[in-house]
Design an enzyme around this catalytic site. Structure first.
Site, PDB file in Angstrom:
ATOM      1  N   ASN A  13       1.034  -1.073   0.017  1.00  0.00           N
ATOM      2  CA  ASN A  13      -0.002   0.032   0.123  1.00  0.00           C
ATOM      3  C   ASN A  13       0.747   1.337  -0.004  1.00  0.00           C
ATOM      4  O   ASN A  13       1.477   1.452   0.842  1.00  0.00           O
ATOM      5  CB  ASN A  13      -0.876  -0.064   1.267  1.00  0.00           C
TER       6      ASN A  13
ATOM      7  N   LYS B 219       0.246   4.340  -0.197  1.00  0.00           N
ATOM      8  CA  LYS B 219      -0.306   5.582   0.402  1.00  0.00           C
ATOM      9  C   LYS B 219      -0.124   6.558  -0.404  1.00  0.00           C
ATOM     10  O   LYS B 219      -0.162   6.590  -1.655  1.00  0.00           O
ATOM     11  CB  LYS B 219       0.270   5.463   1.772  1.00  0.00           C
TER      12      LYS B 219
ATOM     13  N   HIS C  95      -9.358   1.303   4.580  1.00  0.00           N
ATOM     14  CA  HIS C  95      -8.233   1.476   5.100  1.00  0.00           C
ATOM     15  C   HIS C  95      -8.475   2.327   6.526  1.00  0.00           C
ATOM     16  O   HIS C  95      -9.248   3.415   6.344  1.00  0.00           O
ATOM     17  CB  HIS C  95      -6.988   2.059   4.340  1.00  0.00           C
TER      18      HIS C  95
ATOM     19  N   GLU D 140      -6.725   4.785   7.766  1.00  0.00           N
ATOM     20  CA  GLU D 140      -6.359   6.107   7.488  1.00  0.00           C
ATOM     21  C   GLU D 140      -7.781   6.678   6.718  1.00  0.00           C
ATOM     22  O   GLU D 140      -7.947   7.979   7.063  1.00  0.00           O
ATOM     23  CB  GLU D 140      -5.180   6.406   6.852  1.00  0.00           C
TER      24      GLU D 140
ATOM     25  N   GLU E 292      -5.644  -4.853  10.171  1.00  0.00           N
ATOM     26  CA  GLU E 292      -4.635  -4.034  10.585  1.00  0.00           C
ATOM     27  C   GLU E 292      -4.815  -3.262  11.739  1.00  0.00           C
ATOM     28  O   GLU E 292      -5.626  -2.035  11.823  1.00  0.00           O
ATOM     29  CB  GLU E 292      -4.539  -3.020   9.388  1.00  0.00           C
TER      30      GLU E 292
ATOM     31  N   GLY F  94       2.529   2.163  11.012  1.00  0.00           N
ATOM     32  CA  GLY F  94       3.646   3.142  10.920  1.00  0.00           C
ATOM     33  C   GLY F  94       4.298   3.462  12.212  1.00  0.00           C
ATOM     34  O   GLY F  94       4.839   4.571  12.153  1.00  0.00           O
TER      35      GLY F  94
ATOM     36  N   SER G 182       3.298  -2.455  10.481  1.00  0.00           N
ATOM     37  CA  SER G 182       4.664  -2.610  10.514  1.00  0.00           C
ATOM     38  C   SER G 182       5.449  -3.865  10.028  1.00  0.00           C
ATOM     39  O   SER G 182       6.207  -4.630  10.729  1.00  0.00           O
ATOM     40  CB  SER G 182       5.345  -2.145  12.079  1.00  0.00           C
TER      41      SER G 182
HETATM   42  P1  13P Z   1       3.091   0.087   7.669  1.00  0.00           P
HETATM   43  O1  13P Z   1       3.685  -1.433   7.095  1.00  0.00           O
HETATM   44  O2  13P Z   1       3.916   1.285   7.342  1.00  0.00           O
HETATM   45  O3  13P Z   1       3.029   0.159   9.284  1.00  0.00           O
HETATM   46  O4  13P Z   1       1.593   0.203   7.134  1.00  0.00           O
HETATM   47  C1  13P Z   1       0.735  -0.611   7.216  1.00  0.00           C
HETATM   48  C2  13P Z   1      -0.495  -0.423   6.556  1.00  0.00           C
HETATM   49  O5  13P Z   1      -1.364   0.670   6.767  1.00  0.00           O
HETATM   50  C3  13P Z   1      -0.705  -1.029   5.172  1.00  0.00           C
HETATM   51  O6  13P Z   1      -1.957  -0.680   4.623  1.00  0.00           O
END
Ligand code: 13P
Length: 253
Positions: free
Chosen positions: A9, A11, A96, A98, A168, A174, A214
């Site tokens: 992803n 982002k 997601h 976010e 997740e 992150g 992560s």
């Molecule tokens: P990270 O791998 O940066 O923690 O992000 C995970 C994520 O949100 C994937 O959609």
């Protein structure tokens, strides 16, 4: 046996002009695992055409990070499933955390978007996961149950062929904090049980459940060894071909 699926992803990272290089580097670094693991890069919508072009003739498949549920119309700023398909995308991430946190995504819109994606022929990666406050308040099961049942409302058994769930935990995204393999497996088993309740055990056994938060080459193998962890949705580590390939190598074991 469910085939593992590792999806990046991206982002809001990677320019259109940087996309070809990253997709080609991913394809090169993962070519030994072609066919053994499903390898996907979900990119910003504006990067999709360049990503699709760069992935031609490789095992890498391309997805987007969101789509709208209407086929067309006055929805400024949105992207339709038809646009994604026309550009060559095969996957789309829906719901997601976010998007839930910052852009008003709800379980209802997750349901609308994901059903539209599947009806159009895309594979939907539907994200679920609890915040730290919810976990600490003992609401983990309740949150996952709600996100699953409202997010997948009115799904048919046939829709599940084009469904991937991504668990997740919001507190692990992150942050460098990964759920332990046992913590992740516990929630994956819960998600599998909800799938059994909704669609029966035969279908539930075929749906892949990714872990995200992560995940990196150093922790991927132990997470992916768990019974109900069928892949990963990767943020930061998907932006470097070597790191992403390291996770895919672990998935191929
Ligand atoms: P990270 O791998 O940066 O923690 O992000 C995970 C994520 O949100 C994937 O959609």
């Amino acid at each position: 046996m469910r085939k593992k699926i590792i999806a990046g992803n991206w982002k809001m990272n990677i320019l259109p002009s940087e996309t070809e290089a990253l997709v080609k580097a991913v394809a090169e670094a993962t070519k030994d695992y072609a066919g053994k693991v499903d390898i996907v890069c979900c990119t910003p919508a504006i990067d999709v055409p360049a990503a699709v072009n760069a992935a031609k003739g490789t095992a890498v498949e391309i997805g987007a990070e969101n789509c709208h549920w209407k086929a067309s119309g006055a929805y400024t700023g949105e992207i339709s499933t038809g646009m994604l398909l026309d550009a060559g995308a095969k996957y789309v991430i829906i719901g997601h955390s976010e998007r839930r946190q910052y852009f008003g995504e709800t379980d209802e819109t997750v349901n609308l978007r994901s059903r539209a994606a599947i009806a159009a022929g895309l594979t939907a990666i539907v994200c679920v996961g609890e915040t730290l406050e919810e976990r600490e308040a003992g609401k983990l099961n309740e949150v996952i149950d709600r996100q699953m049942k409202l997010g997948l409302k009115d799904y048919t058994v046939a829709d599940c062929e084009k469904l991937v769930i991504a668990y997740e935990p919001v507190w692990a995204i992150g942050t460098g904090k990964t759920a332990t393999p046992d913590q992740a497996q516990e929630v994956h088993a819960l998600i599998r049980a909800i799938l059994v309740e909704l669609f029966g055990s035969e279908t539930a056994e075929t749906v892949r459940i990714q872990y995200g938060g992560s995940m990196k080459p150093s922790n991927a193998a132990e997470l992916l060894a768990k019974k109900d962890i069928d892949g990963g949705l990767i943020g930061g580590a998907a932006l470097k071909a070597e790191d992403f390939a390291g996770i895919i190598a672990a998935a191929a074991q």
